[in-house]
Write a protein that holds these residues in place. Structure first.
Motif, mmCIF file in Angstrom:
data_model
loop_
_atom_site.group_PDB
_atom_site.id
_atom_site.type_symbol
_atom_site.label_atom_id
_atom_site.label_comp_id
_atom_site.label_asym_id
_atom_site.label_seq_id
_atom_site.Cartn_x
_atom_site.Cartn_y
_atom_site.Cartn_z
ATOM 1 N N UNK A 86 1.536 2.314 2.384
ATOM 2 C CA UNK A 86 0.533 3.300 2.788
ATOM 3 C C UNK A 86 -0.307 2.733 3.927
ATOM 4 N N UNK A 87 -0.701 3.624 4.801
ATOM 5 C CA UNK A 87 -1.579 3.253 5.908
ATOM 6 C C UNK A 87 -2.833 4.104 5.856
ATOM 7 N N UNK A 88 -3.908 3.550 6.374
ATOM 8 C CA UNK A 88 -5.162 4.292 6.477
ATOM 9 C C UNK A 88 -5.780 3.953 7.819
ATOM 10 N N UNK A 89 -5.969 4.972 8.635
ATOM 11 C CA UNK A 89 -6.551 4.776 9.957
ATOM 12 C C UNK A 89 -7.946 5.381 9.999
ATOM 13 N N UNK A 90 -8.884 4.608 10.492
ATOM 14 C CA UNK A 90 -10.267 5.069 10.627
ATOM 15 C C UNK A 90 -10.541 5.487 12.058
ATOM 16 N N UNK A 91 -11.342 6.514 12.197
ATOM 17 C CA UNK A 91 -11.743 6.958 13.528
ATOM 18 C C UNK A 91 -13.206 7.358 13.489
ATOM 19 N N UNK A 92 -13.766 7.540 14.677
ATOM 20 C CA UNK A 92 -15.175 7.879 14.747
ATOM 21 C C UNK A 92 -16.026 6.626 14.842
ATOM 22 N N UNK A 93 -17.185 6.653 14.234
ATOM 23 C CA UNK A 93 -18.124 5.544 14.326
ATOM 24 C C UNK A 93 -17.795 4.476 13.274
ATOM 25 N N UNK A 94 -16.618 3.922 13.417
ATOM 26 C CA UNK A 94 -16.123 2.932 12.464
ATOM 27 C C UNK A 94 -16.464 1.537 12.927
ATOM 28 N N UNK A 95 -16.687 0.635 11.989
ATOM 29 C CA UNK A 95 -16.931 -0.764 12.298
ATOM 30 C C UNK A 95 -15.943 -1.630 11.535
ATOM 31 N N UNK A 96 -15.404 -2.615 12.209
ATOM 32 C CA UNK A 96 -14.483 -3.540 11.548
ATOM 33 C C UNK A 96 -15.195 -4.407 10.511
ATOM 34 N N UNK A 97 -16.522 -4.337 10.464
ATOM 35 C CA UNK A 97 -17.274 -5.091 9.460
ATOM 36 C C UNK A 97 -17.247 -4.408 8.088
ATOM 37 N N UNK A 98 -16.833 -3.160 8.048
ATOM 38 C CA UNK A 98 -16.847 -2.406 6.796
ATOM 39 C C UNK A 98 -15.741 -2.853 5.851
ATOM 40 N N UNK A 99 -16.088 -3.008 4.593
ATOM 41 C CA UNK A 99 -15.082 -3.236 3.565
ATOM 42 C C UNK A 99 -14.276 -1.959 3.372
ATOM 43 N N UNK A 100 -12.984 -2.126 3.135
ATOM 44 C CA UNK A 100 -12.104 -0.995 2.887
ATOM 45 C C UNK A 100 -11.455 -1.159 1.519
ATOM 46 N N UNK A 101 -11.009 -0.064 0.960
ATOM 47 C CA UNK A 101 -10.442 -0.118 -0.383
ATOM 48 C C UNK A 101 -9.424 1.002 -0.579
ATOM 49 N N UNK A 102 -8.645 0.847 -1.642
ATOM 50 C CA UNK A 102 -7.720 1.879 -2.091
ATOM 51 C C UNK A 102 -8.068 2.253 -3.523
ATOM 52 N N UNK A 103 -8.050 3.538 -3.795
ATOM 53 C CA UNK A 103 -8.237 4.071 -5.134
ATOM 54 C C UNK A 103 -7.073 5.007 -5.433
ATOM 55 N N UNK A 104 -6.900 5.305 -6.714
ATOM 56 C CA UNK A 104 -5.870 6.270 -7.069
ATOM 57 C C UNK A 104 -6.315 7.139 -8.227
ATOM 58 N N UNK A 105 -5.870 8.386 -8.186
ATOM 59 C CA UNK A 105 -6.122 9.368 -9.237
ATOM 60 C C UNK A 105 -4.791 9.782 -9.829
ATOM 61 N N UNK A 106 -4.627 9.534 -11.127
ATOM 62 C CA UNK A 106 -3.435 9.965 -11.835
ATOM 63 C C UNK A 106 -3.824 11.059 -12.817
ATOM 64 N N UNK A 107 -2.924 11.995 -13.080
ATOM 65 C CA UNK A 107 -3.244 13.084 -14.015
ATOM 66 C C UNK A 107 -3.675 12.546 -15.372
ATOM 67 N N UNK A 108 -4.799 13.053 -15.846
ATOM 68 C CA UNK A 108 -5.267 12.657 -17.163
ATOM 69 C C UNK A 108 -5.933 11.300 -17.233
ATOM 70 N N UNK A 109 -6.119 10.668 -16.093
ATOM 71 C CA UNK A 109 -6.743 9.342 -16.080
ATOM 72 C C UNK A 109 -7.954 9.336 -15.155
ATOM 73 N N UNK A 110 -8.839 8.402 -15.400
ATOM 74 C CA UNK A 110 -9.990 8.235 -14.518
ATOM 75 C C UNK A 110 -9.537 7.589 -13.204
ATOM 76 N N UNK A 111 -10.323 7.839 -12.168
ATOM 77 C CA UNK A 111 -10.017 7.203 -10.888
ATOM 78 C C UNK A 111 -10.023 5.685 -11.058
ATOM 79 N N UNK A 112 -9.021 5.047 -10.486
ATOM 80 C CA UNK A 112 -8.876 3.594 -10.611
ATOM 81 C C UNK A 112 -8.966 2.938 -9.245
ATOM 82 N N UNK A 113 -9.733 1.895 -9.180
ATOM 83 C CA UNK A 113 -9.761 1.097 -7.966
ATOM 84 C C UNK A 113 -8.528 0.219 -7.911
ATOM 85 N N UNK A 114 -7.739 0.355 -6.867
ATOM 86 C CA UNK A 114 -6.510 -0.423 -6.725
ATOM 87 C C UNK A 114 -6.826 -1.803 -6.164
#
Length: 117
Positions: free
Chosen positions: A20-48
């Motif tokens: 998977x790829x994620x591209x940021x645009x706009x007023x983005x800073x490379x200093x920002x932490x980035x993350x992945x989360x996922x939502x599965x049916x019937x489950x709470x959102x999980x931080x990957x």
């Protein structure tokens, strides 16, 4: 304003891989932490997992050893390499950025990952 756009989702058989790829645009800073989360049916959102500006990563126990997060600050992008995929990895995957007050400020629209037996 910042926009995050995920790509690379799809369907794969168990044991396969996706990136998977994620591209940021706009007023983005490379200093920002980035993350992945996922939502599965019937489950709470999980931080990957997450990656900070210098490349330090964290992972959920459920994906350790199988998933790898990386980033390319020159491209304002992060990546999620997913190997040895399992059916329980099936979910909508979201990219997030800028950790502030314990929550992420910016979110992408999500990309679906489906892993079949």
């Amino acid at each position: 304003q910042v926009q995050l756009m995920e790509s690379g989702g799809g369907s794969v058989q168990a044991g396969g891989s996706l990136r998977l790829s994620c591209a940021a645009s706009g007023r983005w800073s490379s200093l920002y932490t980035m993350a992945w989360f996922r939502d599965a049916p019937g489950k709470e959102r999980e931080g990957v997992g997450s990656i900070n500006s210098v490349g330090d990563t964290t992972y959920a126990e459920s994906v350790k050893g199988r998933f790898t997060i990386s980033r390319d600050n020159a491209k304002n992008s992060q990546y999620l390499q997913m190997n040895s995929l399992k059916p329980e990895d099936t979910a909508m995957y979201y990219c997030a950025g800028l950790l502030r007050g314990g929550q992420y400020t910016y979110w992408g629209q999500g990309t679906q990952v489906t892993v079949s037996e």
